[in-house]
Design a protein around this motif. Structure first.
Motif, PDB file in Angstrom:
ATOM      1  N   UNK A  35     -25.133  57.896  22.006  1.00 24.89           N
ATOM      2  CA  UNK A  35     -23.891  57.337  22.535  1.00 24.89           C
ATOM      3  C   UNK A  35     -22.828  58.433  22.697  1.00 24.89           C
ATOM      4  N   UNK A  36     -22.800  59.380  21.748  1.00 32.66           N
ATOM      5  CA  UNK A  36     -21.832  60.489  21.856  1.00 32.66           C
ATOM      6  C   UNK A  36     -22.049  61.294  23.122  1.00 32.66           C
ATOM      7  N   UNK A  37     -23.305  61.470  23.497  1.00 29.96           N
ATOM      8  CA  UNK A  37     -23.592  62.278  24.681  1.00 29.96           C
ATOM      9  C   UNK A  37     -23.232  61.559  25.976  1.00 29.96           C
ATOM     10  N   UNK A  38     -23.061  60.234  25.885  1.00 25.55           N
ATOM     11  CA  UNK A  38     -22.757  59.460  27.086  1.00 25.55           C
ATOM     12  C   UNK A  38     -21.279  59.129  27.214  1.00 25.55           C
ATOM     13  N   UNK A  39     -20.607  59.066  26.067  1.00 27.63           N
ATOM     14  CA  UNK A  39     -19.289  58.435  26.051  1.00 27.63           C
ATOM     15  C   UNK A  39     -18.287  59.359  25.379  1.00 27.63           C
ATOM     16  N   UNK A  40     -17.362  59.908  26.191  1.00 32.79           N
ATOM     17  CA  UNK A  40     -16.486  60.929  25.635  1.00 32.79           C
ATOM     18  C   UNK A  40     -15.499  60.376  24.610  1.00 32.79           C
ATOM     19  N   UNK A  41     -15.046  59.156  24.822  1.00 28.21           N
ATOM     20  CA  UNK A  41     -14.125  58.570  23.849  1.00 28.21           C
ATOM     21  C   UNK A  41     -14.827  58.425  22.500  1.00 28.21           C
ATOM     22  N   UNK A  42     -16.056  57.947  22.559  1.00 28.99           N
ATOM     23  CA  UNK A  42     -16.820  57.781  21.316  1.00 28.99           C
ATOM     24  C   UNK A  42     -17.078  59.131  20.646  1.00 28.99           C
ATOM     25  N   UNK A  74     -20.000  68.410  27.912  1.00 30.30           N
ATOM     26  CA  UNK A  74     -18.660  68.337  27.319  1.00 30.30           C
ATOM     27  C   UNK A  74     -18.650  67.319  26.173  1.00 30.30           C
ATOM     28  N   UNK A  75     -19.359  66.221  26.351  1.00 27.38           N
ATOM     29  CA  UNK A  75     -19.485  65.231  25.266  1.00 27.38           C
ATOM     30  C   UNK A  75     -20.170  65.856  24.059  1.00 27.38           C
ATOM     31  N   UNK A  76     -21.201  66.645  24.332  1.00 24.97           N
ATOM     32  CA  UNK A  76     -21.906  67.292  23.222  1.00 24.97           C
ATOM     33  C   UNK A  76     -20.967  68.201  22.441  1.00 24.97           C
TER      34      UNK A  76
END
Lengths: 235, 235
Positions: B48-55, B106-108
């Motif tokens: 989910x972190x890799x998909x969702x920047x807010x998360x 960037x999420x990573x």
């Protein structure tokens, strides 16, 4: 006794002026100020400062020496008064001067900042206070160098930014102590210039960025920032 | 008892995942970790972190909560180990990830920095030390964001600079404490980018300039600098 003119390219004056300056200093140290025309001496120093950037960077120290000697004589302060009057006159005409000669204008700013740096007053028992009368003119000059229309063509940018950065390295901290809101005003302009002005050369950017970091660090550059800015220039 | 997932858009997961996370946390707090698949939980959080920047900006705190609960159970550290393994695997494949999706990359970076921020170790009697194993990967990621080829097109610049600046505001000071030469390396790149990169937008310049002043001031922004940067953005 130290001869305070030796360091400052006294040879760059014409022979008459060299004689005048040498006599002025000799007479002052020999305690007979009445025999030298101190109005003429102060005019010579101001005129030379406006023509010669190297001289303008150190002229404040010559002025300081003469002012100190004059004060010891208890014989009025002809030199000091005339020198400050001249500074004020030129200040009033600064826009005209800027229009006439960028070189002269930058020399003027260098000179007034150098006088600010060297001439201090003893006030209310506190030694070495900057001269309050010079604070706003000095700020006005520095702010003038940083206005958008002073950061337009490359030649002007180089002269203005070089001058500005040199002065801030020398007197930035003192100036901020006596009036921080005007320093804020100046730095708002510097950041704007930096961010919005399209035509700044890399060197102008480098100098401005360094001065921004310098002030942000409390008028100190960290070791690593120093390494960055000074080894880049050497490259 | 505080439910640590409430703040983090648990609704943005599909229903199965919402159930899994809620069960995981409930079970952990009810002291029966064996009944939940913590490998699966850690994978869900990383995915989910890799998909969702807010998360990804807050996932470190969820991980922290689970790691703490897991540690209290004295039942191994399945979640922690798997989560760090996943971070490491993704780290190894980071160039491929960057090529595939800038957003994911960037999420990573956001996620690994957030984990660095929240997960601390108690070592040699000193509490709250950053995890040494994460220091170099975090620096590698931040430095990657600042390399010249990452500051080329506007879309990429915006994403990279936003991410970089956010992370430095959060963990810059801690990172510098554990390894200052690498912070120097990163700031050399930032200054270079700033000075040499032609195509930076005004907003990217503004963000970079602020972070340069922020570090120069000892990871603090002066009042006047704060006024400059934050009222400019509001304009």
């Amino acid at each position: 006794m130290e001869n305070p003119t030796d360091d400052y390219k006294i040879q760059s004056f014409d022979l008459d002026t060299q004689m005048l300056l040498k006599t002025a200093l000799k007479v002052l140290f020999l305690s007979d100020p009445s025999s030298v025309n101190l109005v003429k001496v102060s005019n010579v120093i101001v005129d030379q400062s406006l023509k010669d950037q190297v001289f303008s960077k150190e002229a404040g120290r010559i002025c300081y020496t003469i002012v100190q000697a004059e004060a010891k004589q208890n014989n009025g302060s002809v030199f000091r008064r005339n020198m400050l009057n001249r500074l004020q006159q030129e200040f009033k005409n600064r826009e005209e001067m800027r229009g006439r000669s960028l070189q002269e204008w930058v020399c003027y700013v260098t000179f007034i900042c150098n006088v600010f740096d060297y001439l201090k007053v003893n006030s209310l028992g506190v030694n070495n206070m900057p001269m309050v009368a010079l604070v706003h003119p000095v700020y006005d000059c520095l702010i003038r160098l940083a206005k958008p229309d002073a950061l337009m063509n490359e030649e002007e940018v180089r002269k203005n930014v070089d001058c500005l950065v040199l002065q801030l390295h020398r007197i930035g901290e003192q100036l901020e102590k006596v009036n921080s809101p005007r320093m804020d005003e100046l730095f708002f302009l510097l950041r704007d210039g930096f961010l919005l002005q399209e035509g700044l050369s890399s060197m102008a950017r480098l100098l401005l960025l360094e001065i921004l970091e310098f002030r942000a660090g409390g008028w100190l550059l960290s070791g690593t920032a120093h390494k960055y800015y000074y080894s880049e220039i050497a490259d």
